[in-house]
Design an enzyme around this catalytic site. Structure first.
Site, PDB file in Angstrom:
ATOM      1  N   HIS A  64      38.679  42.511  46.652  1.00 55.70           N
ATOM      2  CA  HIS A  64      39.725  41.701  47.641  1.00 55.70           C
ATOM      3  C   HIS A  64      40.836  42.920  47.808  1.00 55.70           C
ATOM      4  CE1 HIS A  64      38.035  37.993  45.531  1.00 55.70           C
ATOM      5  NE2 HIS A  64      37.541  38.066  46.562  1.00 55.70           N
ATOM      6  N   GLU A  67      44.449  42.983  46.204  1.00 49.89           N
ATOM      7  CA  GLU A  67      44.598  43.058  44.664  1.00 49.89           C
ATOM      8  C   GLU A  67      44.875  44.351  44.258  1.00 49.89           C
ATOM      9  OE1 GLU A  67      41.209  40.831  43.350  1.00 49.89           O
ATOM     10  OE2 GLU A  67      41.791  38.807  44.098  1.00 49.89           O
ATOM     11  N   HIS A 161      40.232  42.771  39.005  1.00 48.27           N
ATOM     12  CA  HIS A 161      40.871  41.841  40.137  1.00 48.27           C
ATOM     13  C   HIS A 161      42.186  41.606  39.633  1.00 48.27           C
ATOM     14  CE1 HIS A 161      37.245  40.492  42.798  1.00 48.27           C
ATOM     15  NE2 HIS A 161      36.688  41.241  41.638  1.00 48.27           N
ATOM     16  N   GLU A 225      40.277  39.754  35.613  1.00 52.93           N
ATOM     17  CA  GLU A 225      41.577  39.330  36.046  1.00 52.93           C
ATOM     18  C   GLU A 225      42.705  39.896  35.243  1.00 52.93           C
ATOM     19  OE1 GLU A 225      41.805  37.925  39.031  1.00 52.93           O
ATOM     20  OE2 GLU A 225      39.653  37.258  39.302  1.00 52.93           O
TER      21      GLU A 225
END
Length: 345
Positions: A64, A67, A161, A225
Site C-alpha cells: 500500500h 504506508e 504495513h 502492522e
C-alpha cells in the site's frame, strides 16, 4: 543505473525515479563480496558470496503506497547493505510493492494490491490494470527467489504495513492460515522481540501477499502492522528501533537471543469470521475513530446493510481493519476472539 545506485546507495530514490519499470536489470558485487541484483523497479536481491547461508528472507513494503514507515525502514536497511555497514550473512529480497501509489500518496491506484495475490490478479474484471500486473510480477519474483535454492532452507516473508486507524495494540501481525501446519513459537517470540506482541491467527485462505508465500513455499510469513499511517518523512522512526535491530540481527546471522515462549508476553487472537459487503448502503454503527481491537458484546449491532443487521455472535468479538468503503463483495472487517496456544509448536 549501476553507477547511480553505487553512488547514491539509495534504492528507494532509484525506484521512485522509475516507478513503472526499469529499462533493464543489472547486477554488481560489493567489496565485501555481497552480490547485488536488481530485477525490476523496487526489486533488489542481496546475496553474500563469502559465507554459508541457510535462510531466504523476503522483506516487502509499500504494497500500500501510503504506508510509509515500512518503506523508510526497509530503505535504511538497504542503504546500510549498499554502504557495507551491515555485514550480511543471509540472502534477502527487498520488494517495494507499489511505487506509483507511493508517488500518489495513496493505498493504491486502481485496485488494492494486497487482494490480488495467490492468482487473484488473473480472475474477474480489470485484468489489465497496473496493480494486477504488478501482483503477478511480484509473485514471479518471490518464486524466482525461493525456488533458486535447495530445499530444506528456512524461508521467511515479512510483509510490512501500517494501519489506517489507531489501535489498542499499536503493532500486530496477521499469521496466515496454515491448514494442518502448526504456528511457530520461535517466530512469535521473534516478533515479540521486534515489539510486535499481538498475533492474529487467520481462519481461511486469503489473497494477501503473506498468504501467498506461506501457502506456496511454506514460508514463515506474516502481514505485520507497525502502527498508524503517516506521510513520508513524518514517521517517528524511534518507534521501530526494536524491529530494525532484530531484522539486523537476523540478516547478519547473529544470535537472536529470543526469550522462551510465554503467553504472558503476547496477545493472541483467532479470526472467527470476515464480514463482507453485500450492498452499497453498508455502514458501521460505531464511529470512524474507533480503534482496532475494540471489543463488542454478543448481540451488539455492528453494521447495517440492505435492511439487515450484522451482530456480534460470540460472548465478545474485537474488530480489526474496519472499512465500509470497500467495493461490494470485499471484506469490511475481521472479527476476532481470544486464542490460546493449542496450535503452537
Amino acid at each position: 543505473m549501476v553507477h547511480e545506485l553505487k553512488l547514491s546507495k539509495d534504492f528507494l530514490a532509484l525506484t521512485l525515479a522509475h516507478p513503472q519499470h526499469l529499462a533493464e536489470s543489472f547486477e554488481f558485487t560489493l567489496d565485501n563480496q555481497v552480490h547485488v541484483e536488481v530485477w525490476d523497479t523496487g526489486v533488489i536481491v542481496f546475496e553474500p558470496r563469502n559465507v554459508k547461508h541457510s535462510k531466504d528472507i523476503v522483506l516487502s513494503c509499500a504494497v500500500h503506497g501510503n504506508e510509509t514507515a515500512p518503506i523508510e525502514l526497509c530503505n535504511d536497511l538497504m542503504t546500510k547493505m549498499l554502504s557495507e555497514e551491515l555485514q550480511l550473512t543471509e540472502r534477502v529480497l527487498f520488494l517495494i510493492g507499489n511505487p506509483p501509489a507511493i508517488h500518489n500518496g495513496t493505498r493504491f491506484i486502481d485496485e488494492n494490491l494486497n487482494r490480488l495475490f495467490n492468482g487473484a490478479h488473473s480472475k474477474g474484471e480489470g485484468l489489465s490494470n497496473p496493480e494486477r500486473v504488478r501482483a503477478k510480477n511480484l509473485e514471479q519474483y518471490v518464486d524466482r527467489f525461493f525456488s533458486s535454492q535447495q530445499a530444506g532452507r528456512q524461508r521467511i516473508h515479512y510483509d510490512l504495513h501500517t494501519a489506517i486507524r489507531g489501535s489498542k495494540h499499536e503493532k500486530f501481525a496477521i499469521y496466515p492460515y496454515r491448514g494442518e501446519r502448526k504456528y511457530s513459537r520461535e517466530q512469535i517470540m521473534f516478533l515479540e522481540s521486534c515489539g510486535v506482541n499481538t498475533i492474529l491467527f487467520h481462519h481461511e485462505p486469503t489473497t494477501t501477499f503473506s498468504y501467498f508465500s506461506s501457502q506456496n513455499y511454506q514460508a514463515d510469513a506474516f502481514t505485520i502492522e507497525l502502527g498508524k499511517v503517516f506521510p513520508m518523512g513524518q514517521n517517528d522512526m524511534t518507534r521501530f528501533i526494536a524491529m530494525k535491530e532484530m531484522l539486523t540481527l537476523l540478516l547478519s546471522g547473529q544470535d537472536l537471543q529470543l526469550p522462551e515462549f510465554d503467553l504472558k508476553r503476547v496477545n493472541l487472537y483467532q479470526v472467527c469470521r470476515s464480514v463482507n459487503k453485500h450492498f452499497d448502503d453498508f455502514e458501521f454503527t460505531f464511529a470512524n475513530d474507533v480503534e482496532n481491537f475494540t471489543a463488542f458484546p454478543r448481540g451488539y449491532i455492528l453494521a447495517k446493510e440492505g435492511g439487515q443487521e450484522v451482530t456480534v455472535e460470540h460472548e465478545f468479538e474485537a474488530i480489526v481493519f474496519p472499512n465500509a468503503k470497500v467495493p461490494v463483495g470485499q471484506r469490511t472487517v475481521l472479527m476476532l476472539k481470544a486464542a490460546d496456544d493449542s496450535n503452537i509448536d
